[in-house]
Motif scaffolding. Sequence first.
Motif, mmCIF file in Angstrom:
data_model
loop_
_atom_site.group_PDB
_atom_site.id
_atom_site.type_symbol
_atom_site.label_atom_id
_atom_site.label_comp_id
_atom_site.label_asym_id
_atom_site.label_seq_id
_atom_site.Cartn_x
_atom_site.Cartn_y
_atom_site.Cartn_z
ATOM 1 N N HIS A 17 0.820 -1.207 0.000
ATOM 2 C CA HIS A 17 0.000 0.000 0.000
ATOM 3 C C HIS A 17 0.860 1.266 0.000
ATOM 4 C CE1 HIS A 17 -3.056 2.909 1.331
ATOM 5 N NE2 HIS A 17 -2.202 3.268 2.280
ATOM 6 N N SER A 18 2.067 1.174 0.561
ATOM 7 C CA SER A 18 2.935 2.353 0.681
ATOM 8 C C SER A 18 3.309 2.953 -0.669
ATOM 9 C CB SER A 18 4.220 1.981 1.441
ATOM 10 O OG SER A 18 4.908 0.936 0.775
ATOM 11 N N LEU A 19 3.193 2.184 -1.750
ATOM 12 C CA LEU A 19 3.498 2.728 -3.081
ATOM 13 C C LEU A 19 2.593 3.896 -3.437
ATOM 14 C CD1 LEU A 19 4.108 -0.487 -5.250
ATOM 15 C CD2 LEU A 19 5.812 1.177 -4.488
ATOM 16 N N THR A 20 1.349 3.884 -2.915
ATOM 17 C CA THR A 20 0.419 4.972 -3.238
ATOM 18 C C THR A 20 0.806 6.266 -2.549
ATOM 19 O OG1 THR A 20 -1.072 4.313 -1.430
ATOM 20 C CG2 THR A 20 -1.474 3.355 -3.603
ATOM 21 N N ARG A 21 1.613 6.181 -1.477
ATOM 22 C CA ARG A 21 2.092 7.401 -0.815
ATOM 23 C C ARG A 21 3.380 7.913 -1.445
ATOM 24 N NH1 ARG A 21 0.593 4.331 3.902
ATOM 25 N NH2 ARG A 21 2.794 3.891 4.356
ATOM 26 N N GLU A 22 4.074 7.030 -2.148
ATOM 27 C CA GLU A 22 5.337 7.412 -2.779
ATOM 28 C C GLU A 22 5.163 7.868 -4.221
ATOM 29 O OE1 GLU A 22 7.682 3.929 -2.498
ATOM 30 O OE2 GLU A 22 7.605 3.823 -0.291
ATOM 31 N N MET A 23 4.100 7.391 -4.873
ATOM 32 C CA MET A 23 3.899 7.691 -6.296
ATOM 33 C C MET A 23 2.443 8.036 -6.555
ATOM 34 S SD MET A 23 5.917 4.334 -7.719
ATOM 35 C CE MET A 23 7.462 3.801 -6.943
ATOM 36 N N THR A 24 2.207 8.861 -7.577
ATOM 37 C CA THR A 24 0.840 9.213 -7.965
ATOM 38 C C THR A 24 0.280 8.134 -8.890
ATOM 39 O OG1 THR A 24 1.607 10.485 -9.877
ATOM 40 C CG2 THR A 24 1.365 11.666 -7.789
ATOM 41 N N SER A 25 -1.047 8.192 -9.134
ATOM 42 C CA SER A 25 -1.710 7.145 -9.912
ATOM 43 C C SER A 25 -1.250 7.129 -11.370
ATOM 44 C CB SER A 25 -3.230 7.321 -9.850
ATOM 45 O OG SER A 25 -3.597 8.585 -10.368
ATOM 46 N N GLY A 26 -0.904 8.282 -11.903
ATOM 47 C CA GLY A 26 -0.496 8.340 -13.301
ATOM 48 C C GLY A 26 1.002 8.334 -13.506
ATOM 49 N N GLU A 27 1.755 8.099 -12.452
ATOM 50 C CA GLU A 27 3.216 8.165 -12.552
ATOM 51 C C GLU A 27 3.764 6.930 -13.265
ATOM 52 O OE1 GLU A 27 6.993 9.022 -9.530
ATOM 53 O OE2 GLU A 27 4.924 9.383 -8.900
ATOM 54 N N PHE A 28 4.712 7.185 -14.151
ATOM 55 C CA PHE A 28 5.307 6.099 -14.941
ATOM 56 C C PHE A 28 6.034 5.101 -14.045
ATOM 57 C CE2 PHE A 28 8.661 4.527 -17.950
ATOM 58 C CZ PHE A 28 7.794 3.866 -18.810
ATOM 59 N N LYS A 29 6.626 5.587 -12.966
ATOM 60 C CA LYS A 29 7.343 4.699 -12.055
ATOM 61 C C LYS A 29 6.409 3.679 -11.412
ATOM 62 C CE LYS A 29 10.294 6.257 -9.103
ATOM 63 N NZ LYS A 29 10.877 7.112 -8.032
ATOM 64 N N PHE A 30 5.182 4.097 -11.112
ATOM 65 C CA PHE A 30 4.227 3.157 -10.525
ATOM 66 C C PHE A 30 3.852 2.076 -11.536
ATOM 67 C CE2 PHE A 30 -0.141 1.731 -9.797
ATOM 68 C CZ PHE A 30 -0.011 1.183 -8.533
ATOM 69 N N ALA A 31 3.603 2.495 -12.786
ATOM 70 C CA ALA A 31 3.271 1.521 -13.827
ATOM 71 C C ALA A 31 4.391 0.499 -13.986
ATOM 72 C CB ALA A 31 3.009 2.242 -15.149
#
Length: 388
Positions: free
Chosen positions: A258-272
């Motif tokens: 879940h912590s990824l959502t605090r580190e990255m935004t929903s549209g961020e390429f890094k999250f994808a």
Amino acid sequence: MLKKRVEDLALAATDLLVRQKQLSVGLPPDSEKTITSPLPPDELATIIYSVCGEDLSTASLTQELLIYLAMFIRTEPKLFNEMLRLRVGLIIQVMATELARLFKCTGEEASDHLLNLSPYELKMMLHHILSGKEFMITTGEDVDRETILELLTTDYDDEYKLSVVTKHAKKETSAFAERLSKTSTPSKVPGVSFTPPGTTSRKSDMFESEMEDRQGQWLRRRRLDGALNRVPVGFYTQVWKVLEKCHGLSIGNHFLPHSLTREMTSGEFKFALQVERVLNMIPQPEFRQMMVEALMVTTMLVDGDCRINLSGQVIHIDKIVFNANDIFIQEQKISPEVVASSQGAAGICQHLFDTAPSGRYGTMSYMARGLAMALNLDQHQNLECSIS
């Protein structure tokens, strides 16, 4: 044998990378190598030959496909929509599988046929796979499958030219299937007869040919999409929303916290890329695509009006797929013998892989019920809002 390098190989790889497409060469899980930044020509060629080992033909084919992929991304970038990583090794595997299906030959023979295709034929076949079109191999003459196989395995002259063409109509598709099945027995699901009673032998043959051509269509579609890493529009944003509401997602033996959502935004390429990295740990393309479908069902649950509290829960995506497989086998009343003989990737029934996503008996319906089992939801709770 000479380990030659294709001209402009590094430029082709760079053209793909600057358009935010990662590359991988070799086959998962052991010999796949990911390329995320431009490399000098010699270093890139060294990587390709190292992952291919003693298979120098595949190394040369990999270089050729990289050139064609770069050509297509310059001229038809829409072919690459919703793809983050181009896995050349899996693309080669799928191309060989398609040839094995078309000519009903072994994998080794199909690999030889693939290597015998001319550069133009290879490029056209790659284009058809990227565009998702059904295709067939033809000589432009009314010849049977054996003649085409002979042309593929010998040094044929200019009288016959093999071409990869699109199947435009149902009639053409059926005629092609009928021609291929003249000397071979159509594959059937055990215990199921495709021949309607009271029909003539000719009509029966045509009906079986049509069914043979349709059978395996969704399995091939999932295998292609999985090999191309193609996902639905907005997929990564939807996964971010699910992750925001739960403790984490378990995909195979890997975990998205879940912590990824605090580190990255929903549209961020890094999250994808994080989501893609976990999905790419799955070596079988068709099973990877089923995991994508299970994730989509989970996102629909979050987007729906159902009041379900997911906080603190870890959602096991692979468990959803296995639950759906169990429900499918039970509802379709498939015998244990057939289940044992039709096991596919990760132990999932081949017939589930070959089921359309939509409809009452589609995979999405089974996934929704598998999700309800995985989350221990009440059986009488209305889930229509999440899959409507």
